[in-house]
Design an enzyme around this catalytic site. Sequence first.
Site, PDB file in Angstrom:
ATOM      1  N   LYS A   5       0.843  -1.215   0.000  1.00  0.00           N
ATOM      2  CA  LYS A   5       0.000   0.000   0.000  1.00  0.00           C
ATOM      3  C   LYS A   5       0.870   1.254   0.000  1.00  0.00           C
ATOM      4  O   LYS A   5       0.597   2.217  -0.721  1.00  0.00           O
ATOM      5  CB  LYS A   5      -0.837   0.064   1.286  1.00  0.00           C
ATOM      6  CG  LYS A   5      -2.038  -0.798   1.362  1.00  0.00           C
ATOM      7  CD  LYS A   5      -2.780  -0.416   2.652  1.00  0.00           C
ATOM      8  CE  LYS A   5      -3.885  -1.346   3.007  1.00  0.00           C
ATOM      9  NZ  LYS A   5      -4.560  -0.975   4.247  1.00  0.00           N
ATOM     10  N   GLU A  17      -5.513  -2.003  16.773  1.00  0.00           N
ATOM     11  CA  GLU A  17      -6.642  -2.942  16.720  1.00  0.00           C
ATOM     12  C   GLU A  17      -7.783  -2.333  15.911  1.00  0.00           C
ATOM     13  O   GLU A  17      -8.332  -1.274  16.278  1.00  0.00           O
ATOM     14  CB  GLU A  17      -7.129  -3.268  18.134  1.00  0.00           C
ATOM     15  CG  GLU A  17      -7.925  -4.565  18.156  1.00  0.00           C
ATOM     16  CD  GLU A  17      -8.853  -4.655  19.354  1.00  0.00           C
ATOM     17  OE1 GLU A  17      -9.948  -5.219  19.200  1.00  0.00           O
ATOM     18  OE2 GLU A  17      -8.478  -4.119  20.414  1.00  0.00           O
ATOM     19  N   ASP A  72      -8.244   1.796   4.569  1.00  0.00           N
ATOM     20  CA  ASP A  72      -8.743   0.481   4.951  1.00  0.00           C
ATOM     21  C   ASP A  72      -9.375  -0.101   3.702  1.00  0.00           C
ATOM     22  O   ASP A  72     -10.149   0.572   3.012  1.00  0.00           O
ATOM     23  CB  ASP A  72      -9.736   0.529   6.103  1.00  0.00           C
ATOM     24  CG  ASP A  72      -9.859  -0.850   6.742  1.00  0.00           C
ATOM     25  OD1 ASP A  72      -8.846  -1.333   7.293  1.00  0.00           O
ATOM     26  OD2 ASP A  72     -10.934  -1.466   6.670  1.00  0.00           O
ATOM     27  N   TYR A  98      -4.738 -10.404  -2.289  1.00  0.00           N
ATOM     28  CA  TYR A  98      -5.565 -11.227  -3.176  1.00  0.00           C
ATOM     29  C   TYR A  98      -5.264 -10.978  -4.662  1.00  0.00           C
ATOM     30  O   TYR A  98      -5.988 -11.488  -5.526  1.00  0.00           O
ATOM     31  CB  TYR A  98      -7.051 -10.968  -2.888  1.00  0.00           C
ATOM     32  CG  TYR A  98      -7.460 -11.319  -1.465  1.00  0.00           C
ATOM     33  CD1 TYR A  98      -7.823 -12.628  -1.131  1.00  0.00           C
ATOM     34  CD2 TYR A  98      -7.461 -10.355  -0.459  1.00  0.00           C
ATOM     35  CE1 TYR A  98      -8.182 -12.951   0.170  1.00  0.00           C
ATOM     36  CE2 TYR A  98      -7.825 -10.670   0.856  1.00  0.00           C
ATOM     37  CZ  TYR A  98      -8.178 -11.972   1.155  1.00  0.00           C
ATOM     38  OH  TYR A  98      -8.526 -12.299   2.442  1.00  0.00           O
ATOM     39  N   HIS A 150      -8.520   0.067  -7.038  1.00  0.00           N
ATOM     40  CA  HIS A 150      -9.400   0.710  -6.054  1.00  0.00           C
ATOM     41  C   HIS A 150      -8.632   1.799  -5.288  1.00  0.00           C
ATOM     42  O   HIS A 150      -9.132   2.889  -5.068  1.00  0.00           O
ATOM     43  CB  HIS A 150      -9.944  -0.345  -5.098  1.00  0.00           C
ATOM     44  CG  HIS A 150      -8.899  -1.286  -4.571  1.00  0.00           C
ATOM     45  ND1 HIS A 150      -8.050  -1.982  -5.404  1.00  0.00           N
ATOM     46  CD2 HIS A 150      -8.520  -1.614  -3.304  1.00  0.00           C
ATOM     47  CE1 HIS A 150      -7.222  -2.707  -4.682  1.00  0.00           C
ATOM     48  NE2 HIS A 150      -7.474  -2.501  -3.412  1.00  0.00           N
ATOM     49  N   ARG A 151      -7.386   1.492  -4.931  1.00  0.00           N
ATOM     50  CA  ARG A 151      -6.582   2.454  -4.152  1.00  0.00           C
ATOM     51  C   ARG A 151      -6.156   3.634  -5.023  1.00  0.00           C
ATOM     52  O   ARG A 151      -6.114   4.773  -4.559  1.00  0.00           O
ATOM     53  CB  ARG A 151      -5.356   1.738  -3.573  1.00  0.00           C
ATOM     54  CG  ARG A 151      -4.564   2.569  -2.578  1.00  0.00           C
ATOM     55  CD  ARG A 151      -3.624   1.711  -1.747  1.00  0.00           C
ATOM     56  NE  ARG A 151      -4.356   0.711  -1.004  1.00  0.00           N
ATOM     57  CZ  ARG A 151      -4.442  -0.580  -1.368  1.00  0.00           C
ATOM     58  NH1 ARG A 151      -3.791  -1.021  -2.408  1.00  0.00           N
ATOM     59  NH2 ARG A 151      -5.166  -1.425  -0.671  1.00  0.00           N
TER      60      ARG A 151
HETATM   61  P1  ITT Z   1      -2.658  -1.598   7.341  1.00  0.00           P
HETATM   62  O1  ITT Z   1      -3.917  -1.833   8.158  1.00  0.00           O
HETATM   63  O2  ITT Z   1      -1.428  -1.460   8.177  1.00  0.00           O
HETATM   64  O3  ITT Z   1      -2.831  -0.470   6.350  1.00  0.00           O
HETATM   65  P2  ITT Z   1      -3.345  -4.177   6.195  1.00  0.00           P
HETATM   66  O4  ITT Z   1      -2.735  -5.026   5.123  1.00  0.00           O
HETATM   67  O5  ITT Z   1      -3.673  -4.848   7.505  1.00  0.00           O
HETATM   68  O6  ITT Z   1      -2.387  -2.911   6.432  1.00  0.00           O
HETATM   69  P3  ITT Z   1      -6.169  -3.646   5.853  1.00  0.00           P
HETATM   70  O7  ITT Z   1      -6.478  -3.826   7.283  1.00  0.00           O
HETATM   71  O8  ITT Z   1      -6.800  -2.475   5.123  1.00  0.00           O
HETATM   72  O9  ITT Z   1      -4.614  -3.481   5.598  1.00  0.00           O
HETATM   73  O10 ITT Z   1      -6.511  -5.004   5.091  1.00  0.00           O
HETATM   74  C1  ITT Z   1      -6.520  -4.981   3.729  1.00  0.00           C
HETATM   75  C2  ITT Z   1      -6.367  -6.396   3.211  1.00  0.00           C
HETATM   76  O11 ITT Z   1      -7.180  -6.503   2.031  1.00  0.00           O
HETATM   77  C3  ITT Z   1      -4.938  -6.643   2.758  1.00  0.00           C
HETATM   78  O12 ITT Z   1      -4.138  -7.225   3.776  1.00  0.00           O
HETATM   79  C4  ITT Z   1      -5.149  -7.577   1.582  1.00  0.00           C
HETATM   80  O13 ITT Z   1      -5.339  -8.883   2.043  1.00  0.00           O
HETATM   81  C5  ITT Z   1      -6.460  -7.061   0.996  1.00  0.00           C
HETATM   82  N1  ITT Z   1      -6.200  -6.021  -0.019  1.00  0.00           N
HETATM   83  C6  ITT Z   1      -6.404  -4.677   0.095  1.00  0.00           C
HETATM   84  N2  ITT Z   1      -5.987  -4.035  -0.992  1.00  0.00           N
HETATM   85  C7  ITT Z   1      -5.493  -4.984  -1.819  1.00  0.00           C
HETATM   86  C8  ITT Z   1      -4.877  -4.940  -3.085  1.00  0.00           C
HETATM   87  O14 ITT Z   1      -4.629  -3.790  -3.708  1.00  0.00           O
HETATM   88  N3  ITT Z   1      -4.516  -6.090  -3.639  1.00  0.00           N
HETATM   89  C9  ITT Z   1      -4.730  -7.263  -3.009  1.00  0.00           C
HETATM   90  N4  ITT Z   1      -5.261  -7.402  -1.794  1.00  0.00           N
HETATM   91  C10 ITT Z   1      -5.647  -6.260  -1.201  1.00  0.00           C
END
Ligand code: ITT
Length: 196
Positions: free
Chosen positions: A12, A40, A69, A152, A178-179
């Site tokens: 990210k 958390e 998120d 994913y 999406h991001r």
């Molecule tokens: P932070 O909370 O520290 O930002 P995180 O990986 O735990 O990092 P999230 O809680 O937002 O982030 O969980 C997002 C999850 O969704 C991430 O770990 C992936 O499994 C999935 N995800 C989100 N964006 C994605 C992307 O661009 N490509 C693939 N999977 C993605």
Amino acid sequence: MKIIFATQNKGKANEVKAIFTNTPIEIISLYDLGNNIDIEEHGSTFSENAFIKAKAVYEIYKEPVLADDSGLSIDQLNGRPGVYSARYAGENCTYEDNNLKVIDELKEFPEPHKAKFISCAVFYYDKNKIEVFGELHGRIIMDQRGTNGFGYDPIFIPDGYDKTISEFEFEEKNKISHRAKSFNVLKEKLLDFYFG
Ligand code: ITT
């Protein structure tokens, strides 16, 4: 100027840093700051969790913060893994564990396995809050393909393509994801807020 990005996810962080290249805003990740705080995420929506992360980091540094998120929502699984995307296969699971769990759960359903990625990008600075959503629609395939990206990406094919996001180049993903959608809009709002 510098804005802290409240994420521990290097994938990210790299994507969002690239989006702010060529602007006066420098993105500093928690990794850059040497801060491995474990926040958390007890919210029930992407928005709640994004602000939980942003506020937690704001309370430490008292500086402007960004957070994301995000997750995967699969139609046939009633929106799962959703806000549980990061730890879908359990605490300390790997991205591969999550992908295999999704593939296993989808075995009983006919193709196509329609799905979407969602990103909620937020800015938080004391009383100033901005929130922007981005989505990428596509389908889940029943094997993992490619090595780029994270999460994913190896099992997700965006609509209009025939390869997974893990088979995309970094720049290609960062144009359509999406991001990319959420943070490009947030970037314009911040440039307006600070320099408009
Ligand atoms: P932070 O909370 O520290 O930002 P995180 O990986 O735990 O990092 P999230 O809680 O937002 O982030 O969980 C997002 C999850 O969704 C991430 O770990 C992936 O499994 C999935 N995800 C989100 N964006 C994605 C992307 O661009 N490509 C693939 N999977 C993605």
